[in-house]
Motif scaffolding. Structure first.
Motif, PDB file in Angstrom:
ATOM      1  N   GLU A 136       0.817  -1.210   0.000  1.00  0.00           N
ATOM      2  CA  GLU A 136       0.000   0.000   0.000  1.00  0.00           C
ATOM      3  C   GLU A 136       0.848   1.256   0.000  1.00  0.00           C
ATOM      4  O   GLU A 136       1.898   1.305   0.617  1.00  0.00           O
ATOM      5  CB  GLU A 136      -0.858  -0.001   1.276  1.00  0.00           C
ATOM      6  N   HIS A 156       4.989  -2.833 -14.784  1.00  0.00           N
ATOM      7  CA  HIS A 156       3.580  -2.977 -14.414  1.00  0.00           C
ATOM      8  C   HIS A 156       3.427  -4.013 -13.299  1.00  0.00           C
ATOM      9  O   HIS A 156       2.794  -3.783 -12.266  1.00  0.00           O
ATOM     10  CB  HIS A 156       2.816  -3.406 -15.681  1.00  0.00           C
ATOM     11  N   LYS A 203       2.937  -3.536  -9.243  1.00  0.00           N
ATOM     12  CA  LYS A 203       1.513  -3.876  -9.075  1.00  0.00           C
ATOM     13  C   LYS A 203       0.618  -2.675  -9.414  1.00  0.00           C
ATOM     14  O   LYS A 203      -0.243  -2.260  -8.626  1.00  0.00           O
ATOM     15  CB  LYS A 203       1.233  -4.344  -7.653  1.00  0.00           C
ATOM     16  N   ILE A 204       0.858  -2.088 -10.560  1.00  0.00           N
ATOM     17  CA  ILE A 204       0.087  -0.911 -10.970  1.00  0.00           C
ATOM     18  C   ILE A 204      -1.297  -1.406 -11.426  1.00  0.00           C
ATOM     19  O   ILE A 204      -1.378  -2.339 -12.234  1.00  0.00           O
ATOM     20  CB  ILE A 204       0.786  -0.182 -12.147  1.00  0.00           C
ATOM     21  N   PRO A 205      -2.381  -0.819 -10.924  1.00  0.00           N
ATOM     22  CA  PRO A 205      -3.718  -1.239 -11.393  1.00  0.00           C
ATOM     23  C   PRO A 205      -3.788  -1.134 -12.920  1.00  0.00           C
ATOM     24  O   PRO A 205      -3.276  -0.169 -13.505  1.00  0.00           O
ATOM     25  CB  PRO A 205      -4.651  -0.223 -10.725  1.00  0.00           C
ATOM     26  N   ASP A 206      -4.430  -2.127 -13.568  1.00  0.00           N
ATOM     27  CA  ASP A 206      -4.400  -2.224 -15.039  1.00  0.00           C
ATOM     28  C   ASP A 206      -4.837  -0.938 -15.742  1.00  0.00           C
ATOM     29  O   ASP A 206      -4.170  -0.477 -16.673  1.00  0.00           O
ATOM     30  CB  ASP A 206      -5.292  -3.381 -15.511  1.00  0.00           C
ATOM     31  N   ARG A 228      -4.949   2.113 -14.696  1.00  0.00           N
ATOM     32  CA  ARG A 228      -3.996   3.202 -14.443  1.00  0.00           C
ATOM     33  C   ARG A 228      -2.743   3.020 -15.314  1.00  0.00           C
ATOM     34  O   ARG A 228      -2.220   3.969 -15.891  1.00  0.00           O
ATOM     35  CB  ARG A 228      -3.623   3.157 -12.954  1.00  0.00           C
ATOM     36  N   TYR A 229      -2.296   1.770 -15.389  1.00  0.00           N
ATOM     37  CA  TYR A 229      -1.115   1.458 -16.192  1.00  0.00           C
ATOM     38  C   TYR A 229      -1.349   1.835 -17.657  1.00  0.00           C
ATOM     39  O   TYR A 229      -0.538   2.503 -18.295  1.00  0.00           O
ATOM     40  CB  TYR A 229      -0.784  -0.032 -16.056  1.00  0.00           C
ATOM     41  N   HIS A 281       4.284   4.127 -12.663  1.00  0.00           N
ATOM     42  CA  HIS A 281       3.681   3.786 -11.371  1.00  0.00           C
ATOM     43  C   HIS A 281       3.249   5.029 -10.589  1.00  0.00           C
ATOM     44  O   HIS A 281       3.093   4.962  -9.365  1.00  0.00           O
ATOM     45  CB  HIS A 281       4.648   2.922 -10.556  1.00  0.00           C
TER      46      HIS A 281
END
Ligand code: ATP
Ligand code: MG
Length: 353
Positions: free
Chosen positions: A24, A147, A151-154, A156-157, A197
């Protein structure tokens, strides 16, 4: 020659492994004026120097020698200085790649060397001299790894990638292996990778080194956007003072590991005692003008003469004096050259030592 026997515990950009950078991101609730904070930060390297055929002498290099400053959130700051001044070492400490030998350092409230992986979520780094991309992979695959690592949210990426591809003109390059990219292309690829990110801070260590004028302009435009639109805090080291002039409201000058100037570009002119130039066209060729107080003639070419005067002084009385005494046809005032100011500053400091 100084040979490194120790890399000061230096780590590479990706050695934490894919899983390590997740987790987080907690909002920074500290003082926005102290988003980046250094207090008496030092870095001493132990090196061994050849002292004869077989003998080696131990020797210490104080790369950073007690630096203190704060950077407020959203500011774009230039960090300049001659070769070996300690700029890259500072950036490496700010990313947690190097552990300081002394002093206190915080970025978004985080101690970089103690919580390097937690900090990695919030910072982006570009080393102009060294790529952080995977050499054998096409850009697209490098970005996929970023990515996953962060762990970038899809959604957002995809959004960030699209933005970078458009603004940095990467569309045709996504399927090209990094090793086949030109320096300018690779640099743009690296900058995109550092931003996918959503970092809050971007460190750029010579992002325009070796680039042609068109690529430099592209990179500068992009950085200006990133700072203005996203409010990203940016620390930029460069030897190209046009980068600073075009991008930074504040500049810090470092020399031999110490901060020797911190302020606006205009203030640098005052400190460096820089000069403006009054260029006058006279009716005819005349001997060098030598009777205008506060100005000295530095060049004469036919009827044109160049008079240098303190950058902080007003040109009006000089113009009046020249017009009163000489047959003046035309005139212009040239602003001081920041390059010359900095060169003078470095030279004076080196003479002092
Ligand atoms: N890993 C290391 N081991 C030993 N000495 C080092 C190491 N890294 C840097 N130094 C020394 O520390 C000093 C500062 O180096 P640094 O790379 O920070 O300078 P810089 O300001 O980035 O210079 P440049 O403009 O050339 O990039 C130099 O004297 C350099 O030789
Ligand atoms: Mg450097």
């Amino acid at each position: 020659m100084v040979r490194d026997t120790m890399r000061g515990g230096e780590r590479t950009a990706h050695d934490s492994g894919p899983a390590a950078l997740g987790g987080e991101r907690v909002a920074y609730d500290g003082d926005p004026a102290r988003f980046i904070e250094l207090d008496g930060v030092e870095k001493v390297f132990d090196v061994r120097r050849k002292a004869g055929l077989l003998r080696r002498e131990k020797h210490q290099v104080r790369a950073v020698d007690g630096i203190s400053f704060t950077v407020p959130r959203g500011q774009m700051v230039g960090y300049i200085g001659p070769n070996g001044a300690g700029k890259s070492t500072t950036i490496k400490m700010l990313t947690g790649i190097l552990v300081p030998s002394g002093g206190r350092l915080r970025v978004a409230g985080i101690d970089p060397s103690r919580e390097r992986t937690r900090l990695a979520r919030r910072i982006g780094v570009v080393f102009g001299q060294r790529t952080t991309l995977w050499w054998d992979l096409p850009l697209r695959d490098s970005y996929c790894l970023v990515h996953r690592m962060y762990k970038i949210p899809d959604a957002r990426y995809r959004e960030n990638l699209e933005r970078c591809v458009e603004l940095l003109d990467l569309g045709d390059l996504l399927d090209v292996p990094v090793r086949q990219l030109s320096l300018g292309q690779r640099m743009r690829g690296d900058i995109a990778a550092a931003l996918l990110h959503d970092p809050e801070v971007l460190y750029l260590d010579e992002p325009t080194i070796g680039l042609d004028v068109v690529s430099k302009a592209k990179v500068r435009d992009f950085l200006r956007d990133v700072n203005a639109d996203l409010g990203m805090t940016v620390l930029l080291t460069t030897h190209d003072l046009t980068d600073i002039e075009q991008l930074c409201e504040r500049v810090m000058v470092i020399d031999h590991g110490r901060l020797v100037y911190d302020g606006g570009l205009s203030g640098l002119h005052a400190v460096g005692e820089s000069e403006r130039t009054l260029v006058v066209d006279l009716e005819r060729e005349l001997p060098p003008i030598d009777d205008v107080p506060g100005a000295r003639t530095v060049r004469v070419e036919g009827p044109r003469q160049w008079l240098a005067f303190a950058a902080t002084a007003s040109a009006a009385p000089l113009v009046a004096a020249v017009a009163e005494r000489y047959p003046l046809v035309d005139l212009s005032v040239r602003e001081p050259d920041i390059e010359a100011v900095i060169a003078k500053m470095y030279a004076e400091r080196s003479a002092e030592r």
